[in-house]
Write a protein that holds these residues in place. Structure first.
Motif, PDB file in Angstrom:
ATOM      1  N   UNK A  96       6.446  -2.125   2.716  1.00 13.11           N
ATOM      2  CA  UNK A  96       6.146  -0.715   2.937  1.00 13.11           C
ATOM      3  C   UNK A  96       4.652  -0.485   2.787  1.00 13.11           C
ATOM      4  N   UNK A  97       4.125   0.425   3.605  1.00 10.75           N
ATOM      5  CA  UNK A  97       2.732   0.858   3.471  1.00 10.75           C
ATOM      6  C   UNK A  97       2.740   2.368   3.318  1.00 10.75           C
ATOM      7  N   UNK A  98       2.092   2.858   2.271  1.00 13.97           N
ATOM      8  CA  UNK A  98       1.932   4.298   2.042  1.00 13.97           C
ATOM      9  C   UNK A  98       0.440   4.598   2.110  1.00 13.97           C
ATOM     10  N   UNK A  99       0.084   5.397   3.087  1.00 14.55           N
ATOM     11  CA  UNK A  99      -1.330   5.695   3.312  1.00 14.55           C
ATOM     12  C   UNK A  99      -1.640   7.118   2.873  1.00 14.55           C
ATOM     13  N   UNK A 100      -2.880   7.343   2.514  1.00 12.96           N
ATOM     14  CA  UNK A 100      -3.357   8.685   2.141  1.00 12.96           C
ATOM     15  C   UNK A 100      -2.574   9.293   0.983  1.00 12.96           C
ATOM     16  N   UNK A 101      -2.548   8.607  -0.139  1.00 13.02           N
ATOM     17  CA  UNK A 101      -1.953   9.161  -1.350  1.00 13.02           C
ATOM     18  C   UNK A 101      -3.090   9.856  -2.099  1.00 13.02           C
ATOM     19  N   UNK A 102      -2.996  11.175  -2.189  1.00  9.84           N
ATOM     20  CA  UNK A 102      -4.077  11.978  -2.759  1.00  9.84           C
ATOM     21  C   UNK A 102      -3.697  12.456  -4.151  1.00  9.84           C
ATOM     22  N   UNK A 103      -4.566  12.145  -5.096  1.00 12.26           N
ATOM     23  CA  UNK A 103      -4.427  12.638  -6.466  1.00 12.26           C
ATOM     24  C   UNK A 103      -5.560  13.614  -6.745  1.00 12.26           C
ATOM     25  N   UNK A 104      -5.246  14.671  -7.484  1.00  6.97           N
ATOM     26  CA  UNK A 104      -6.242  15.666  -7.864  1.00  6.97           C
ATOM     27  C   UNK A 104      -6.340  15.690  -9.379  1.00  6.97           C
ATOM     28  N   UNK A 105      -7.584  15.676  -9.858  1.00  7.00           N
ATOM     29  CA  UNK A 105      -7.832  15.785 -11.295  1.00  7.00           C
ATOM     30  C   UNK A 105      -7.745  17.261 -11.669  1.00  7.00           C
ATOM     31  N   UNK A 106      -6.927  17.566 -12.665  1.00  5.29           N
ATOM     32  CA  UNK A 106      -6.758  18.954 -13.090  1.00  5.29           C
ATOM     33  C   UNK A 106      -7.117  19.122 -14.558  1.00  5.29           C
TER      34      UNK A 106
END
Length: 132
Positions: A96-106
């Motif tokens: 599996x390839x998961x692209x564009x996993x975005x994490x935001x620092x809060x």
């Protein structure tokens, strides 16, 4: 891309057809990507904002060892975007390839986005020259 962790496919990870359940692999990807992002930014207060395209390429079965490769794709002021490749440890075949996993620092109290203080150049240097 660095392959940093592994998991053993167990009976409770399987779907009705006897292969690795897609929902389980997505759970693992989110967890592994969070750990990677958290370590890169040296921050714990990260939330998953977005997971882009997910492509399943092959199956995994009970007893297979799968490994997770992660790489930084881009760095924003409050965010970090990573790519994750899951492959079979034995065959090296991509599962599996998961692209564009975005994490935001809060901010841990207000839950609003906060700058994490890192640049792509700083993080790339850490990948090339990890601390001893």
């Amino acid at each position: 891309m660095r392959f940093l962790s592994r998991r053993l496919v167990m009976p409770n990870d399987l779907n009705f057809a006897g292969s690795l359940f897609g929902g389980r692999i997505l759970e693992w990807i989110d967890e592994e990507a969070y750990i990677f992002a958290s370590c890169q930014l040296d921050q714990k207060s990260l939330v998953t904002k977005h997971i882009g395209e997910i492509t399943f390429q092959a199956s995994a079965f009970q007893g297979d060892v799968v490994e997770f490769g992660l790489a930084i794709k881009s760095v924003g002021r409050t965010s970090l975007t990573v790519t994750c490749v899951v492959r079979n440890k034995g065959t090296k075949q991509n599962i599996c390839i998961a692209d564009d996993i975005v994490f935001v620092h809060i901010d841990s109290e207000s839950r609003t986005p906060q700058p994490h203080g890192k640049t792509k150049e700083q993080l790339d240097k850490l990948t090339i020259d990890p601390p001893s």
